[in-house]
Design an enzyme around this catalytic site. Structure first.
Site, short mmCIF file in Angstrom:
data_model
loop_
_atom_site.label_atom_id
_atom_site.label_comp_id
_atom_site.label_asym_id
_atom_site.label_seq_id
_atom_site.Cartn_x
_atom_site.Cartn_y
_atom_site.Cartn_z
N GLU A 34 7.13 -2.50 7.43
CA GLU A 34 8.03 -3.54 6.93
C GLU A 34 9.41 -3.00 6.57
OE1 GLU A 34 5.55 -7.12 5.26
OE2 GLU A 34 5.39 -5.44 3.88
N HIS B 260 3.76 -5.46 -3.92
CA HIS B 260 2.79 -6.55 -3.93
C HIS B 260 2.18 -6.71 -5.33
CE1 HIS B 260 1.93 -5.63 0.65
NE2 HIS B 260 3.18 -5.98 0.42
ZN LIG Z 1 4.51 -6.21 2.13
#
Ligand SMILES: [Zn+2]
Length: 260
Positions: free
Chosen positions: A83, A104
């Site tokens: 990412e 997260h």
């Molecule tokens: Zn992520």
């Protein structure tokens, strides 16, 4: 230590603070910083010797270009995270941003899953995190991996010029003037989300009155966030960062966690 080595150290330290505060699980998450005056960044990499965000070492930090590729061209198994485009597309579109985090945090993600908006439920308890909610926190409505530049651009578009963005069923992204400020924004967002979660659990939520929301929104305080010292926090942000780094060291030193 020169400026570049110092920045690498600060990125690794920010990762460890995030891990030690349990803001992200295991190996999922990354912090990056723009190398001043260049099109390159330092970012927490993925590779064969990594031990997760909490135990990030300076060797885990890779220098990459805004194309997401390693600058040194080595093939030792380390590479930018999938990412990486979250970071690179924000740097490309926002010259004022010198640091990005993507993590997260479970409580924040739970609120996105249950469509519970962040509410202005307190005032003087913590004005800094309240300010995020009063400024408006955008939500990227997709839960997919941001593994292509176009998805990074889509996220950056939803985030606009904000310091924080929720990602539905996924996580959060923060962007700021320095590694420390970007990490503090993640901590503040998690703090007000945690209080919202508890308030939703208890029920009968009272938000603070509109006039108090307006007063907090307009309040000018010397926070040190976004001050014109490029890439470096100051004022209250610098003080608060000292607190969190000491807290992380204490947690590591107490035997609760092993220091990397
Ligand atoms: Zn992520």
């Amino acid at each position: 230590m020169n400026e570049t080595a110092e920045l690498r150290k600060r990125v690794a330290q920010a990762c460890r603070v995030i891990g030690l505060l349990d803001l992200t699980p295991g190996t999922l998450g990354h912090v990056s910083a723009r190398l001043p005056g260049t099109d390159r960044i330092f970012i927490r990499a993925r590779g064969p010797a990594e031990s997760g965000v909490r135990y990030t070492a300076e060797d885990d930090i890779l220098e990459i270009g805004l194309d997401g590729k390693r600058v040194d061209g080595k093939s030792d198994g380390y590479s930018a995270p999938l990412e990486v485009h979250i970071h690179t597309e924000i740097y490309k579109s926002r010259p004022e941003v010198n640091a990005v985090t993507h993590i997260h945090p479970s409580i924040v993600v739970l609120l996105t899953i249950c469509n519970k908006p962040l509410l202005p439920i307190y005032g003087a308890y913590d004005p800094q995190s309240l300010r995020l909610v009063l400024d408006g926190v955008p939500t990227y409505k997709r839960s997919i991996l941001i593994e292509k530049p176009e998805l990074g651009r889509e996220l950056a578009g939803v985030m606009g010029n904000k310091n924080v963005c929720l990602m539905q069923g996924h996580g959060i992204t923060t962007a700021a003037n320095s590694v420390e400020e970007a990490t503090l924004y993640a901590i503040h967002l998690n703090d007000i989300a945690t209080m919202n979660y508890r308030a939703y659990s208890l029920g009968d939520i009272t938000t603070i009155p509109q006039e108090e929301q307006d007063a907090f929104h307009k309040m000018k305080i010397d926070t040190g966030y976004g001050d014109p010292i490029v890439g470096v926090p100051s004022g209250r942000a610098a003080n608060l960062w000292r607190y969190y780094t000491r807290l992380a060291e204490d947690k590591a030193g107490s035997g609760q966690r092993d220091r990397p």
